[in-house]
Design a protein around this motif. Structure first.
Motif: not given
Length: 83
Positions: A18, A21, A24-26, A28-29, A32
């Motif tokens: 991650f 990525q 801002d997505e790290r 949460g990724g 998840t």
């Protein structure tokens, strides 16, 4: 390899992916992925490392994701029988 070391290694491998990525997505990724694919026992071990050992050895991205990871319900000492 101890169970703690395995959990650290696995969590850090997820974080390594991650890191590629968008920022801002790290977190949460990572969260998840752990929520979807780790059984409660594994997440308990992760929270034990964070709660009792400060997350020593964990990638900073894993620590950022911790608030987004579902904390498993505490285990009971003995199963409750049906009456």
């Amino acid at each position: 390899m101890s169970d703690d070391n395995k959990i650290i290694r696995m969590a850090n491998q997820i974080a390594t992916f991650f890191h590629s990525q968008p920022a801002d997505e790290r977190p949460g990724g990572v969260a998840t992925h752990i929520n979807k694919f780790w059984e409660p026992r594994m997440r308990r071990q992760l929270f034990d490392l964070v709660d009792n050992h400060g997350g020593e050895g964990l990638d900073g991205l894993v620590l950022e994701a911790v608030p987004l990871i579902h904390r498993p319900v505490p285990q009971m000492d003995a199963p409750i029988g049906l009456a």
